[in-house]
Design a protein around this motif. Sequence first.
Motif, PDB file in Angstrom:
ATOM      1  N   LEU A  90       0.833  -1.208   0.000  1.00 29.80           N
ATOM      2  CA  LEU A  90       0.000   0.000   0.000  1.00 29.80           C
ATOM      3  C   LEU A  90       0.864   1.254   0.000  1.00 29.80           C
ATOM      4  N   PRO A  91       0.475   2.264  -0.786  1.00 26.61           N
ATOM      5  CA  PRO A  91       1.230   3.527  -0.771  1.00 26.61           C
ATOM      6  C   PRO A  91       1.125   4.197   0.595  1.00 26.61           C
ATOM      7  N   ARG A  92       2.251   4.561   1.141  1.00 27.40           N
ATOM      8  CA  ARG A  92       2.267   5.152   2.487  1.00 27.40           C
ATOM      9  C   ARG A  92       1.446   6.437   2.547  1.00 27.40           C
ATOM     10  N   ALA A  93       1.427   7.177   1.452  1.00 26.71           N
ATOM     11  CA  ALA A  93       0.710   8.448   1.435  1.00 26.71           C
ATOM     12  C   ALA A  93      -0.794   8.271   1.573  1.00 26.71           C
ATOM     13  N   ALA A  94      -1.310   7.098   1.256  1.00 20.03           N
ATOM     14  CA  ALA A  94      -2.755   6.864   1.355  1.00 20.03           C
ATOM     15  C   ALA A  94      -3.208   6.702   2.800  1.00 20.03           C
ATOM     16  N   ASP A  95      -2.271   6.472   3.731  1.00 17.28           N
ATOM     17  CA  ASP A  95      -2.575   6.386   5.161  1.00 17.28           C
ATOM     18  C   ASP A  95      -3.666   5.333   5.426  1.00 17.28           C
ATOM     19  N   CYS A  96      -3.441   4.111   4.959  1.00 15.60           N
ATOM     20  CA  CYS A  96      -4.435   3.037   5.107  1.00 15.60           C
ATOM     21  C   CYS A  96      -4.154   2.186   6.344  1.00 15.60           C
ATOM     22  N   THR A  97      -5.207   1.834   7.039  1.00 13.29           N
ATOM     23  CA  THR A  97      -5.120   0.888   8.144  1.00 13.29           C
ATOM     24  C   THR A  97      -6.079  -0.264   7.863  1.00 13.29           C
ATOM     25  N   VAL A  98      -5.738  -1.437   8.356  1.00 15.84           N
ATOM     26  CA  VAL A  98      -6.565  -2.627   8.141  1.00 15.84           C
ATOM     27  C   VAL A  98      -7.718  -2.604   9.124  1.00 15.84           C
ATOM     28  N   HIS A  99      -8.930  -2.513   8.598  1.00 17.34           N
ATOM     29  CA  HIS A  99     -10.123  -2.518   9.428  1.00 17.34           C
ATOM     30  C   HIS A  99     -10.612  -3.948   9.667  1.00 17.34           C
ATOM     31  N   ASP A 100     -10.407  -4.823   8.700  1.00 18.28           N
ATOM     32  CA  ASP A 100     -10.886  -6.190   8.821  1.00 18.28           C
ATOM     33  C   ASP A 100     -10.081  -7.082   7.883  1.00 18.28           C
ATOM     34  N   ALA A 101      -9.770  -8.292   8.320  1.00 19.90           N
ATOM     35  CA  ALA A 101      -9.071  -9.268   7.480  1.00 19.90           C
ATOM     36  C   ALA A 101      -9.610 -10.642   7.810  1.00 19.90           C
ATOM     37  N   ASP A 102     -10.017 -11.359   6.793  1.00 20.25           N
ATOM     38  CA  ASP A 102     -10.632 -12.668   7.007  1.00 20.25           C
ATOM     39  C   ASP A 102     -10.176 -13.607   5.900  1.00 20.25           C
ATOM     40  N   VAL A 103      -9.660 -14.766   6.273  1.00 19.80           N
ATOM     41  CA  VAL A 103      -9.187 -15.744   5.297  1.00 19.80           C
ATOM     42  C   VAL A 103      -9.806 -17.093   5.621  1.00 19.80           C
ATOM     43  N   THR A 104     -10.360 -17.751   4.627  1.00 23.36           N
ATOM     44  CA  THR A 104     -10.922 -19.083   4.822  1.00 23.36           C
ATOM     45  C   THR A 104     -10.392 -20.029   3.757  1.00 23.36           C
ATOM     46  N   THR A 105     -10.550 -21.311   4.022  1.00 22.94           N
ATOM     47  CA  THR A 105     -10.147 -22.334   3.074  1.00 22.94           C
ATOM     48  C   THR A 105     -11.083 -23.525   3.178  1.00 22.94           C
ATOM     49  N   SER A 106     -11.222 -24.233   2.083  1.00 24.42           N
ATOM     50  CA  SER A 106     -12.013 -25.459   2.082  1.00 24.42           C
ATOM     51  C   SER A 106     -11.131 -26.677   2.335  1.00 24.42           C
ATOM     52  N   LEU A 107      -9.849 -26.469   2.635  1.00 21.57           N
ATOM     53  CA  LEU A 107      -8.928 -27.581   2.819  1.00 21.57           C
ATOM     54  C   LEU A 107      -8.835 -28.059   4.258  1.00 21.57           C
ATOM     55  N   LEU A 108      -9.462 -27.341   5.184  1.00 16.39           N
ATOM     56  CA  LEU A 108      -9.516 -27.776   6.574  1.00 16.39           C
ATOM     57  C   LEU A 108     -10.961 -28.015   6.959  1.00 16.39           C
TER      58      LEU A 108
END
Length: 202
Positions: A90-108
Motif C-alpha cells: 500500500l502507498p504510504r501516502a494513502a494512510d491506510c489501516t486494516v479494518h478487517d481481514a478474514d481468510v478461509t479455506t475449504s482444505l480444513l
Amino acid sequence: MKNERTLFTAVLLFAGTLSAGAGAQSGHGAHTHGEGTLNAIRDRGTVAIAINLPGADVVGFEHEAVTEADIRSVRDALATLGNVSRVLGLPRAADCTVHDADVTTSLLHDQGGHGDGHGHTDKHKHESRHEHRHEKDNRDGHGGFAAHYELECGSPDALDGIAINLFSLFPSLHKVDAVMVTNTRQTAGTLTASENTISLAK
C-alpha cells in the motif's frame, strides 16, 4: 456500520460476478491452476479487496488436509494470507489501516476465519457466503483459499497503485484476473508477476 458493511459486501459480490463473467468469456473456468481472481472496490476512504486462489498454487494440493504436514501447510498459508502487509503493498501516502481481514479455506474440515490481528468478519456470516462454494469445490477436488480485506484510508486520493504480492508469495501462480471499482469508474485487467499493481484512484 452494519448497514455500511452489508452494502459493501453486496457490491463486492457484484464485482465477483463481473470477474466470473470475464473468465467465462475468455474461455477459462472458475477454477484453473495457476490462476486466481481479485475484486477491489473503493468507496470514498473505504477499500475492500477479495482474493480467491486455487489450493494447488498456495499449498501444492487441493484435497482436504489430513496429515499433520498438510494441515501445517494450510495453517501456514492462512497466516500468510492473513498478514495484509505481506499480501498488499500500500502507498504510504494513502494512510491506510486494516479494518478487517478474514481468510478461509475449504482444505480444513473445521477451519474458521484467520485474520492478522486487526479484526475478523463474523464467522457465521462469512461461512454462509462461502460454505456452498467450498462444499462444491471439495466434491470436485478443487479446494482453495478466499481472503477478504477491508481497509480505511485517510488519503484515498493517493491510491495510485497497490502492489499485489501474491506472485512472490506463491510462485506457481502466474495470473490473477482483477476487477477494480470506484465511485466513478470500473476497470478490469490481468495481473502477472511483472505487472502486479492495481489502481483505485478516481
